[in-house]
Scaffold this motif. Structure first.
Motif, PDB file in Angstrom:
ATOM      1  N   GLY A  19       0.799  -1.217   0.000  1.00  0.00           N
ATOM      2  CA  GLY A  19       0.000   0.000   0.000  1.00  0.00           C
ATOM      3  C   GLY A  19       0.831   1.266   0.000  1.00  0.00           C
ATOM      4  N   PRO A  20       0.196   2.423  -0.212  1.00  0.00           N
ATOM      5  CA  PRO A  20       0.895   3.713  -0.181  1.00  0.00           C
ATOM      6  C   PRO A  20       1.554   3.966   1.178  1.00  0.00           C
ATOM      7  CG  PRO A  20      -1.322   3.938  -1.092  1.00  0.00           C
ATOM      8  CD  PRO A  20      -1.232   2.561  -0.521  1.00  0.00           C
ATOM      9  N   ASP A  21       2.726   4.590   1.158  1.00  0.00           N
ATOM     10  CA  ASP A  21       3.466   4.948   2.381  1.00  0.00           C
ATOM     11  C   ASP A  21       3.693   3.738   3.286  1.00  0.00           C
ATOM     12  OD1 ASP A  21       3.654   7.830   1.917  1.00  0.00           O
ATOM     13  OD2 ASP A  21       1.489   7.866   2.280  1.00  0.00           O
ATOM     14  N   SER A  22       3.844   2.564   2.677  1.00  0.00           N
ATOM     15  CA  SER A  22       3.941   1.334   3.474  1.00  0.00           C
ATOM     16  C   SER A  22       5.268   1.208   4.215  1.00  0.00           C
ATOM     17  CB  SER A  22       3.736   0.106   2.579  1.00  0.00           C
ATOM     18  OG  SER A  22       4.692   0.074   1.532  1.00  0.00           O
ATOM     19  N   ASP A  23       6.216   2.110   3.958  1.00  0.00           N
ATOM     20  CA  ASP A  23       7.441   2.093   4.754  1.00  0.00           C
ATOM     21  C   ASP A  23       7.189   2.570   6.182  1.00  0.00           C
ATOM     22  OD1 ASP A  23       6.882   4.614   3.587  1.00  0.00           O
ATOM     23  OD2 ASP A  23       8.918   5.301   4.000  1.00  0.00           O
ATOM     24  N   GLY A 133      -0.921  -0.500   4.093  1.00  0.00           N
ATOM     25  CA  GLY A 133      -0.491   0.862   3.810  1.00  0.00           C
ATOM     26  C   GLY A 133      -1.535   1.902   4.183  1.00  0.00           C
ATOM     27  N   PHE A 134      -1.371   3.087   3.608  1.00  0.00           N
ATOM     28  CA  PHE A 134      -2.205   4.242   3.952  1.00  0.00           C
ATOM     29  C   PHE A 134      -3.344   4.366   2.935  1.00  0.00           C
ATOM     30  CE2 PHE A 134      -2.034   9.094   4.899  1.00  0.00           C
ATOM     31  CZ  PHE A 134      -3.027   8.945   5.841  1.00  0.00           C
ATOM     32  N   GLN A 135      -4.502   3.779   3.256  1.00  0.00           N
ATOM     33  CA  GLN A 135      -5.615   3.735   2.298  1.00  0.00           C
ATOM     34  C   GLN A 135      -6.944   4.072   2.991  1.00  0.00           C
ATOM     35  OE1 GLN A 135      -5.421   0.764  -0.986  1.00  0.00           O
ATOM     36  NE2 GLN A 135      -4.194  -0.448   0.442  1.00  0.00           N
ATOM     37  N   LEU A 136      -7.017   5.236   3.581  1.00  0.00           N
ATOM     38  CA  LEU A 136      -8.225   5.641   4.294  1.00  0.00           C
ATOM     39  C   LEU A 136      -9.443   5.726   3.370  1.00  0.00           C
ATOM     40  CD1 LEU A 136      -7.201   8.418   6.855  1.00  0.00           C
ATOM     41  CD2 LEU A 136      -8.381   6.264   7.350  1.00  0.00           C
ATOM     42  N   ASN A 137      -9.301   6.409   2.250  1.00  0.00           N
ATOM     43  CA  ASN A 137     -10.435   6.578   1.349  1.00  0.00           C
ATOM     44  C   ASN A 137     -10.884   5.255   0.749  1.00  0.00           C
ATOM     45  OD1 ASN A 137     -10.551   9.371   1.747  1.00  0.00           O
ATOM     46  ND2 ASN A 137      -9.076   9.774   0.114  1.00  0.00           N
ATOM     47  N   GLU A 138      -9.894   4.396   0.431  1.00  0.00           N
ATOM     48  CA  GLU A 138     -10.226   3.094  -0.135  1.00  0.00           C
ATOM     49  C   GLU A 138     -10.969   2.228   0.881  1.00  0.00           C
ATOM     50  OE1 GLU A 138      -6.704   4.741  -2.325  1.00  0.00           O
ATOM     51  OE2 GLU A 138      -7.372   4.616  -0.228  1.00  0.00           O
ATOM     52  N   ALA A 139     -10.523   2.280   2.142  1.00  0.00           N
ATOM     53  CA  ALA A 139     -11.193   1.512   3.195  1.00  0.00           C
ATOM     54  C   ALA A 139     -12.622   2.016   3.409  1.00  0.00           C
ATOM     55  CB  ALA A 139     -10.398   1.593   4.494  1.00  0.00           C
ATOM     56  N   LEU A 182       0.999   2.892  12.574  1.00  0.00           N
ATOM     57  CA  LEU A 182       2.218   3.581  12.155  1.00  0.00           C
ATOM     58  C   LEU A 182       3.455   2.968  12.806  1.00  0.00           C
ATOM     59  CD1 LEU A 182       0.724   7.110  12.757  1.00  0.00           C
ATOM     60  CD2 LEU A 182       1.260   6.211  10.496  1.00  0.00           C
ATOM     61  N   HIS A 183       4.494   2.793  12.019  1.00  0.00           N
ATOM     62  CA  HIS A 183       5.785   2.333  12.543  1.00  0.00           C
ATOM     63  C   HIS A 183       6.673   3.567  12.679  1.00  0.00           C
ATOM     64  CE1 HIS A 183       9.789   0.035  11.971  1.00  0.00           C
ATOM     65  NE2 HIS A 183       9.370  -0.135  13.205  1.00  0.00           N
ATOM     66  N   LEU A 184       6.969   3.973  13.932  1.00  0.00           N
ATOM     67  CA  LEU A 184       7.625   5.252  14.189  1.00  0.00           C
ATOM     68  C   LEU A 184       8.920   5.097  14.998  1.00  0.00           C
ATOM     69  CD1 LEU A 184       4.401   7.262  15.158  1.00  0.00           C
ATOM     70  CD2 LEU A 184       5.467   7.074  12.892  1.00  0.00           C
ATOM     71  N   PRO A 185       9.842   4.266  14.558  1.00  0.00           N
ATOM     72  CA  PRO A 185      11.067   4.053  15.340  1.00  0.00           C
ATOM     73  C   PRO A 185      11.949   5.282  15.446  1.00  0.00           C
ATOM     74  CG  PRO A 185      11.260   3.043  13.180  1.00  0.00           C
ATOM     75  CD  PRO A 185       9.837   3.464  13.322  1.00  0.00           C
ATOM     76  N   ALA A 245      -2.152  12.219  10.112  1.00  0.00           N
ATOM     77  CA  ALA A 245      -1.287  11.077   9.800  1.00  0.00           C
ATOM     78  C   ALA A 245      -0.211  11.474   8.803  1.00  0.00           C
ATOM     79  CB  ALA A 245      -2.125   9.919   9.260  1.00  0.00           C
ATOM     80  N   LYS A 246      -0.565  12.271   7.814  1.00  0.00           N
ATOM     81  CA  LYS A 246       0.411  12.729   6.822  1.00  0.00           C
ATOM     82  C   LYS A 246       1.532  13.535   7.476  1.00  0.00           C
ATOM     83  CE  LYS A 246      -0.096  11.541   2.470  1.00  0.00           C
ATOM     84  NZ  LYS A 246       1.032  10.868   1.760  1.00  0.00           N
ATOM     85  N   GLN A 247       1.172  14.379   8.430  1.00  0.00           N
ATOM     86  CA  GLN A 247       2.189  15.166   9.141  1.00  0.00           C
ATOM     87  C   GLN A 247       3.123  14.262   9.948  1.00  0.00           C
ATOM     88  OE1 GLN A 247       0.695  18.759  11.225  1.00  0.00           O
ATOM     89  NE2 GLN A 247      -1.215  18.456  10.118  1.00  0.00           N
ATOM     90  N   ILE A 248       2.558  13.252  10.594  1.00  0.00           N
ATOM     91  CA  ILE A 248       3.388  12.331  11.377  1.00  0.00           C
ATOM     92  C   ILE A 248       4.301  11.527  10.463  1.00  0.00           C
ATOM     93  CG2 ILE A 248       3.342  10.329  12.915  1.00  0.00           C
ATOM     94  CD1 ILE A 248       0.703  11.402  14.025  1.00  0.00           C
ATOM     95  N   ILE A 249       3.774  11.097   9.330  1.00  0.00           N
ATOM     96  CA  ILE A 249       4.593  10.355   8.356  1.00  0.00           C
ATOM     97  C   ILE A 249       5.784  11.202   7.928  1.00  0.00           C
ATOM     98  CG2 ILE A 249       4.626   9.441   5.996  1.00  0.00           C
ATOM     99  CD1 ILE A 249       1.649   8.644   6.469  1.00  0.00           C
TER     100      ILE A 249
END
Length: 354
Positions: A19-23, A133-139, A182-185, A245-249
């Protein structure tokens, strides 16, 4: 897919890492809570009333409209042992509440496990969509179409002023909970995570651990979700969550670049130490495994570790949990036996990647 395959197969669609932004975003989840008019809410229902709700929801699940979403398997909670329920929780297919506290609970699962419809959880119906990944609209698009199918065939509990009625007042209104895992190491390593979490609470959002409310943020994994459902439209809820979420990413990516530019040797040392320990360890506890798998995942995403797929780390996130380890072994295990099997499983999966 048979009921037993849902228990034994560690793979779910949300783990595929495509998915998008899956890193940074492991998965996106949308949950829609609904109740049936003229039926007592689950906490007040008798067994026969709860069974009637299961029957009605299951009938819709077998309808022609739902068949277009793929085949669904109906699983009754009372037919599962505690270990099998735990496996479904660890795969994020049902909630801990449905597994532990619901009476006459059930779940409708899609074959790829991206859709689960919980019955007689805290509410009569909880539609869950889980995507990689990041798929809010799709979900939301998938979830609202399923909701429409059910609403056409069932009489929802709805109030013109308050919206959809739910067991918990915090869900009244839209009945929607959307979240991203979110994975935020890097934000944790640079000690910025506390500041960010405090700011999040000021904008109507909440951060929870890996398995939702009351759970710990193992492996630097955080679930960011909306806290308010009343007085906001569905689009407002999704838009607010998306923008935060975009800002945190972006802040996580900035922190990763900072670590690479200013602490590269220390960063690589941490990553390769974790890789080395898991590659050769003979025993490892779940908390340590989650942390070291987080380090390895960061190393893969930054290109420090080559020829390994982040998909394997997503899969190991489930496979190393206590329930799945015991299900895979076919027997109950002591904590020491689980630690040994966890270490062996990780060694085998990491070796298979080369």
């Amino acid at each position: 897919m048979s009921q037993q395959q849902f228990m034994q197969n560690p793979w779910s669609n949300w783990m595929n890492g495509n998915g998008p932004d899956s890193d940074i975003v492991i998965s996106t989840r949308l949950r829609i809570a609904r109740n049936l008019r003229q039926h007592p809410f689950p906490m007040l229902a008798t067994d026969s009333q709860a069974e009637e709700v299961v029957k009605k929801v299951a009938e819709v699940g077998k309808s022609e409209a739902m068949s277009k979403k793929g085949p669904f398997q109906l699983i009754y909670m009372e037919q599962l042992n505690p270990l099998e329920k735990r496996v479904l929780v660890e795969k994020h297919l049902i909630s801990p509440h449905l597994a532990e506290e619901s009476r006459k609970g059930a779940v409708l699962l899609s074959e790829d496990e991206s859709i689960s419809i919980m019955i007689n959880e805290e509410d009569h119906i909880r539609i869950q969509v889980l995507l990689p990944g990041f798929q809010l609209n799709e979900a939301w698009e998938i979830g609202t179409k399923i909701d429409d199918i059910f609403e056409k065939q069932l009489n929802y509990a709805f109030d013109e002023k308050r919206g959809y009625l739910t067991s918990c007042p915090t869900n009244v209104g839209t009945g929607i909970r959307a979240s991203v895992m979110l994975h935020l190491p890097a934000l944790v390593m640079t000690q910025q995570i506390s500041r960010i979490l405090q700011a999040i609470n000021q904008v109507g959002l909440v951060v929870r651990g890996l398995y939702g409310e009351g759970s710990e943020a193992l492996g630097n994994l955080f679930q960011l979700s909306n806290q308010v459902t009343l007085g906001m439209s569905e689009s407002d809820i999704l838009s607010n969550l998306y923008s935060v979420a975009k800002q945190i990413i972006e802040q996580e990516r900035v922190s990763r670049r900072y670590l690479q530019e200013n602490s590269r040797i220390a960063l690589e040392d941490r990553i390769f130490r974790s890789y080395g320990i898991l590659k050769f360890a003979r025993t490892v506890e779940s908390k340590e495994a989650a942390q070291r798998l987080s380090d390895i995942r960061l190393g893969i995403d930054l290109g420090i570790i080559q020829n390994s797929s982040p998909f394997v780390l997503n899969e190991l996130l489930v496979m190393t949990q206590p329930g799945f380890l015991q299900q895979y072994a076919g027997q109950k295990l002591t904590p020491e036996q689980r630690d040994e099997r966890r270490a062996r499983l990780i060694r085998e999966r990491l070796s298979a990647e080369k």
